[in-house]
Enzyme design. Structure first.
Site, PDB file in Angstrom:
ATOM      1  N   ASP A  16      32.749  16.885   9.816  1.00 35.52           N
ATOM      2  CA  ASP A  16      32.087  16.975  11.123  1.00 35.52           C
ATOM      3  C   ASP A  16      32.275  18.341  11.766  1.00 35.52           C
ATOM      4  OD1 ASP A  16      31.816  14.323  10.461  1.00 35.52           O
ATOM      5  OD2 ASP A  16      32.256  13.582  12.473  1.00 35.52           O
ATOM      6  N   ARG A  98      44.914  14.002  23.629  1.00 33.20           N
ATOM      7  CA  ARG A  98      43.740  14.778  24.028  1.00 33.20           C
ATOM      8  C   ARG A  98      44.011  15.809  25.117  1.00 33.20           C
ATOM      9  NH1 ARG A  98      42.924  13.541  19.269  1.00 33.20           N
ATOM     10  NH2 ARG A  98      41.171  12.199  18.744  1.00 33.20           N
ATOM     11  N   ASP A 127      37.004  10.029  23.855  1.00 33.14           N
ATOM     12  CA  ASP A 127      37.567  11.361  23.677  1.00 33.14           C
ATOM     13  C   ASP A 127      36.742  12.444  24.356  1.00 33.14           C
ATOM     14  OD1 ASP A 127      39.851  10.633  22.369  1.00 33.14           O
ATOM     15  OD2 ASP A 127      39.042  10.921  20.357  1.00 33.14           O
ATOM     16  N   SER A 182      37.085   5.103  10.458  1.00 27.62           N
ATOM     17  CA  SER A 182      37.283   6.366  11.154  1.00 27.62           C
ATOM     18  C   SER A 182      38.738   6.389  11.599  1.00 27.62           C
ATOM     19  CB  SER A 182      36.352   6.455  12.372  1.00 27.62           C
ATOM     20  OG  SER A 182      36.666   7.603  13.133  1.00 27.62           O
TER      21      SER A 182
END
Length: 407
Positions: A16, A98, A127, A182
């Site tokens: 990605d 994050r 996110d 994922s």
């Protein structure tokens, strides 16, 4: 596309973000700076540097930073002082990482003169909110580029086709798509979402779990460990002084060995949808149990009750991405002040997926008074007759109301 001079990309080196890197160069025609954070995901990060160089990134524009100690010391430990749990179960392993990544992206943007940041979070998840709220709080005028909200590469096949077209190297395993999930990993946890897990009634196979053994296969003999606390943080495991990251690494190993910390839940994302996720948080599960045991001995009743009242709100702040807000900082100050006397040691029994407190002690800060609580002769330390008036005063409103009902 609005004009962008230079952008800092949160870069893992995976499919990605490698596609995003090239896409930014093509669509925004800007200089790209890559940032790769080591927060204990257990992957070799140097390949990310090599791939960034292959994609034309200047050597001075590639940043790979070891943030493990900062992550645990400044983010994980403060959160566990609050005993934060989201929706009764989730220990916020992805959420708490994050703001740290956002913080360093902004620092690199300021260092390199970048006017934008970019991330690989999708438009459906939490996110994107966490990255961007953190970035705006630290650099109000920064431009945020979120390719998943802009491009049409909305499938794995399209990403692979784009990679092939532009000569982007793709790991063979990723090309085959062998993992049906994922995954996100850091020192605190591993999360699994998507794929077959999108059916909330599907039970994941045991091979999915990476860092914990099945409780059924865990040792048949329990293990006793002792954690030493200073001002609400663990400073030693079994008598060995450790740094914050060393503490979490040691507890992850211990918890994983005994099958501790697995979770399968349906949670409410901040963007409004329900999502099913599976999590492994062995060290964090041990930390939560131990910290509550330490507080049970050293905190005043009403202070403990106030912390418990505020905890769900604190957890939502972390989950929703409000780490750098004035309300979280204000609440953190209150929580940290409460930890001044959370000192001592906790003994825990680890056994087949369970954590049980089997002892707690504090030489200086224990509020447990044996003279008062004893069932034996307390030599007048507590006058049991006082309880009668205490009970009658608390029952006064109930007695008045009851009399009115009878009449």
């Amino acid at each position: 596309m609005s004009k962008v001079k230079r952008v800092v990309l949160a870069y893992s080196g995976g499919l990605d973000t490698s596609v995003i890197l090239k896409w930014l160069q093509d669509i925004y025609q800007c200089e790209v700076v890559t940032f790769t954070a080591d927060i204990g995901q257990g992957e070799e990060l140097e390949p990310a540097r090599k791939k960034a160089l292959q994609l034309g990134i200047k050597k001075q524009n590639i940043f790979i930073e070891d943030l493990r100690e900062e992550f645990v010391r400044d983010f994980v430990f403060p959160m566990f002082r609050a005993n934060a749990v989201y929706e009764g179960e989730y220990l916020l392993g992805t959420s708490i990482a994050r703001p740290l990544i956002a913080k360093h992206m902004i620092e690199i943007a300021q260092k390199t003169g970048a006017d934008a940041i970019a991330h690989g979070a999708t438009g459906k998840g939490n996110d994107q909110v966490r990255f961007e709220l953190g970035a705006y709080a630290l650099m109000p005028d920064v431009k945020v580029i979120a390719p998943w909200r802009e491009w049409d590469l909305l499938s794995r096949e399209k990403l692979l086709a784009y990679a092939d077209k532009h000569g982007i190297p793709v790991d063979f395993k990723k090309r085959k798509g062998t993992s049906p999930y994922s995954m996100d990993a850091n020192m605190l946890h591993i999360s699994y979402e998507g794929g077959v897990l999108e059916d909330p009634n599907f039970a994941p196979e045991d091979s999915m779990w990476r860092i914990t053994v099945s409780p059924e296969k865990a040792p048949n003999k329990p293990q006793i460990i002792e954690l030493e606390y200073k001002k609400g943080d663990i400073v030693a495991v079994d008598g060995k002084k450790m740094s914050p990251a060393q503490v979490l690494a040691a507890l992850n190993e211990l918890g994983g060995k005994h099958g501790i910390g697995r979770l399968d839940m349906v949670e409410n994302r901040y963007v409004g949808m329900k999502s099913r996720g599976c999590y492994e948080t062995p060290g964090g599960t041990i930390m939560l149990k131990a910290h509550r045991a330490m507080e049970s001995l050293t905190l005043d009743r009403e202070v403990l009750a106030l912390k418990d009242d505020l905890m769900p709100r604190y957890a939502r702040m972390v989950y929703n991405g409000y780490w750098f807000t004035p309300e979280r900082k204000l609440l953190q100050g209150l929580i940290d002040a409460s930890q001044e006397h959370v000192n001592g040691a906790v003994r825990l029994k680890l056994y087949k997926g369970t954590v049980t407190c089997v002892g707690r002690s504090s030489k200086r800060d224990s509020l447990f008074d044996t003279k008062i609580v004893t069932f034996e002769d307390d030599a007048g330390a507590y006058n049991q007759k006082d309880a009668e008036g205490f009970i009658k005063l608390n029952a006064l409103r109930l007695r008045i109301a009851s009399k009115l009902k009878r009449s």
